[in-house]
Design a protein around this motif. Sequence first.
Motif, mmCIF file in Angstrom:
data_model
loop_
_atom_site.group_PDB
_atom_site.id
_atom_site.type_symbol
_atom_site.label_atom_id
_atom_site.label_comp_id
_atom_site.label_asym_id
_atom_site.label_seq_id
_atom_site.Cartn_x
_atom_site.Cartn_y
_atom_site.Cartn_z
ATOM 1 N N VAL A 732 5.937 72.470 34.428
ATOM 2 C CA VAL A 732 5.495 73.703 33.770
ATOM 3 C C VAL A 732 4.846 74.634 34.785
ATOM 4 N N LYS A 735 7.375 76.526 36.805
ATOM 5 C CA LYS A 735 8.000 77.629 36.064
ATOM 6 C C LYS A 735 7.097 78.861 36.027
ATOM 7 N N VAL A 826 7.224 79.591 28.824
ATOM 8 C CA VAL A 826 6.895 78.179 28.620
ATOM 9 C C VAL A 826 6.324 77.928 27.235
ATOM 10 N N THR A 829 7.797 75.223 24.359
ATOM 11 C CA THR A 829 8.482 74.065 24.940
ATOM 12 C C THR A 829 7.687 72.784 24.765
ATOM 13 N N ASP A 830 6.376 72.910 24.644
ATOM 14 C CA ASP A 830 5.515 71.729 24.511
ATOM 15 C C ASP A 830 4.279 72.155 23.736
#
Length: 1122
Positions: A732, A735, A826, A829-830
């Motif tokens: 992460v 990115k 990001v 994504t999580d």
Amino acid sequence: MASVVVEEGESSSPTDAVLFVGISLVLGIASRHILRGTRVPYTVALLVLGICMGSLEYGTSHRLGKVGDGIRIWANIDPDLLLAVFLPALLFESSFSMEVHQIKKCMAQMIILAGPGVLISTFILAAALKLFFPYNWTWKTSLLLGGLLSATDPVAVVALLKDLGASKKLGTIIEGESLMNDGTAIVVYTLFFRMVTGSTFSWGTIIKFLSQVSLGAVGMGIAFGLVSYLWLGFIFNDTVIEITLTLAVSYLAYFTAQEGADISGVLTVMTLGMFYAAVARTAFKGERQQSLHHFWEMVSYIANTLIFILSGVVIAEGILGGDSILKHEENAWGYLILLYILLQFSRAIVVGSLYPLLSYFGYGLDWKEAVVLVWSGLRGAVALSLSLSVKQSSDTSSYITRKTGTLFVFFTGGTVFLTLIINGSTTQFVLRMLQMDKLSAAKRRILKYTKYEMMSKALEAFHKLVGDEELGPVDWHVVKKYITCLHDSEGECIHPHTASQNDNSVKHMHLSDIRIRFLNGVQSAYWVMLEEGRITQFTTNTLMQSVDEALDLVSQPICDWNGLKAYVHFPNYYKFLQASTFPRKLVTYFIVERLESACYISAAFLRAHRIARQKLLQFIGDSEIALAIINESKTEEDEAKKFLEDVRTTFPQVLRVLKTRQVTYSVLNHLIEYVQDLEKFGLLEEKELVHLHDAVQTDLKKLLRNPPLVKIPKAHDLISANPLLGALPAAVREKIVGSTKETMKLRAVTLYREDCKANGVWLISNGVVKWDSKKIKKRYSLHPTFAHGSTLGLYEVLSEKHYVCDIITDSVVLGFFIEAKKILAVLGTDHAVDDFLWQESSIILSKLLVPQIFEKISMHDLRTLVAERSTMGTYISGNIFKLPHDMIGLLLKGSIKTQGTLELVTAPAALFPSYGDCNFRVSEIAAGSFCHHASSYIVETTTRVMMFDISGIDSGSLQRRVSSLISHGGAGDNPSPTREHSGLMSWPEGTFKSRQRSSEIDHRRNNFSARAMQLSMYGSMISNERQSLRDKVSKAPKKLSHSQSYPRVPPTESRGLISVRSEGSATVRKNVNMGSESLIGPDPDNTIASHEMDYSTDDSGGEDEHIVRIDSPSTLSFHRDP
């Protein structure tokens, strides 16, 4: 080489010249010993002794045997060799011993007297010689003698002025004029001598010749000084070589200029000496400086002794020798007296005509000093040597007759004798008539007070010795009889500042006097710090110059900081460097270099003032005058203190490296002293001493050659140490960061403005920024600033709103700019990453919306609060949630309504419980437009709420502890806030309820928060140690303890959280004791959270030292040039 002329039939040995040197030195020793304590210059006695020796050799038939042979050898020495032997040493010693600041201030007056003054005197004397003397000399010949006699050489008068304590500026003008006169006289002599011997010059040629000879000499002197100074830098603690280098370079410079480049050797050596006085004086420290001073004092004494005795011999030889003028010119003595009178008359005309200029430039000149300046027009060895050159040339030249050469020596030697005997011996009388030899009333009172204090010290020493068992009874009256210097100090002690306090003129006089003494004490402290290795040579020169400038303004309050301000700010060219295409490392290097020098200056300034205040109080007590000076000193310190605190905030690694250098140097010097003490008491033999001393000297040399440098962190390290980026998973983080580079911004640069579209996030690595807003009320924000570790603009990017405030740099700021699209990429994504980003955004938002509570909490403590005592919930439409009485909520996303009033609340907003449910004063806190309070809230749209448990903060019992998250967060264990694992913060019993993680998302989110907390506290070393920890875990089955996984932090269960005004304030706290332990941070080797600095300015050792928090910045003062 010397041309020695020996009469026929006489046999002599060259070694007889050595005998003359020995006898001359013995006579010089006797003269100085006998005349010590008198006001008669010993050079006058030497001249008389030389004349007596010459008279016995040339004027009688007895002769002096071997001594006489030595006299004849020296009397017939080549004049150029005479100048080459004696002048370089005398000129270098005189110019090197002068004070640089005095030279700068008096330079214009010195040039006026040595330039136009010499020319005026030359033409006046030439006209008098042409018109009144019956020798039918041409104008060229008259100008030649006039130029010879215009060179003053007031060595004796300068020495006398120093002994009498006369004006330092007057001594500088006289001595500087004499040095320059020696050079200009030789230049003028060379010009007129060439004209006399047949050369022709146009006005243009004359100007070109004078320019080349003078300016070329200045350039060559600086060149020799620069090369030799650089060479000195490669010589380490070798006094013999250093002193020999100064001696060698003075003679080489003179020879190269005079013989090689055909320019003025005198001006070259004079420039060389002044260069050393200005630049290289600090290259000699401690005992080396004393050795250098004693060496050149001895060289000057030997040269003066020989040259004045030799001058007397030459004068006697000219009068009584084979070509005695008495045999041919019966009226020569009368014309000599007339010439002496004309010399004084021409000197008076020179000073009188130039008096307006002399009064305007430099320190000015009053009429009394002008009188002394006229009377100090002595003639010396330079004029006599040049006249001998004329006589020597007359033996072979068709342009100058032997009679003319003899008359030149006679008149020159006669004027040297008369000016030394009359002017030199009566200078004391002139000073007394003008009342220039008296001490001021303030100095007399200080002197009397000091004598009384000396009597007290004598009594104290007596009482200590009386109790010595090895000594028998002592009679104080007998002891006192031998201490005659204190006989007039009995009676009542009158403080020098107690009388005439109502007299403003007297008070002003005392203030000026004490300011001078105080500033002299500051300069002495600088010298001590140079010897201790606390400051560099460049820093010492800068500090000394600032004090010299302040000494010129002692009628005003102390102002030595004014001369240092230019060295402790960021000039405009840094802005140019930052804005241009220069490499980032190069720009940072220039900033760090400038900061190192500025920190040295500021810290030394504070320390020197503190020492000077202590010494002043010990000497004079706490009188009204002394306290006034001390208050002036403390006022001067404010900017220096502020600058050091600002550097600690912006570039803390600079102060750490400078302190490391100082401590290392101090430790090595302590080892040297220890070894020397062992040798002094016979515990070490010479071979052992040499071995140990050389070993320590090698280490010291290594320190000076390769000192520890400020290491500029690489972008990768800064990213890893950032609490936001470093806590994220590597994938992460990559990115988000990508190819982002660190950016440097100067002070007063806007990072983003309120109501502008949020295009990115700023991560502050070093420095301070301040915020401002039209919508958010700032009346509760005392210090609206954010420091390193802050994440700015993250909330606006996540919520896709406009920026809620202006962010402006308040110092030099180093940071990263992350584009908004990378952050948004990001999201989703999580879920754990999403929650962590929202948690991180709440930190800055809490300081903006609720400064009454959160502004005073440091950034890493606030991250600990987020990690351990906060919850974040997501609610959907129709849900109802209630805030506990000891919690505050932040509405990060969505909209809600208050229960009862149904007031619509949109993000961002601060949420409070109802007045009746809370245990803190909501009425004062929840008073802003973004603050709301209700018993419960109804969710309108999907919302995200962050809740903080602030019970510990509100009750004042918020305390530091080593969080269990530090030891177990990386391993994935659930943190437990037990007494057994006392952490960064400890909470009152019964106020903390462990929040159970019900999902893997919550668990990972808290791991991210714990990681951010660790990085905020300890920096990038967490990542390094953690990686090594993982390697060990993979190899070892046994679980690592807390002490193995992270830096050791002493248990601080009973220690309270450090109280700070705000994160943006210049927080200076005193040492605090909580219980039986002093409040300390983590091990200083592992953290820079807080540590002591050595620039405390307390006036007494009994006061507490200051501790400055790095994470508590002040409003920075890195001012730029206008």
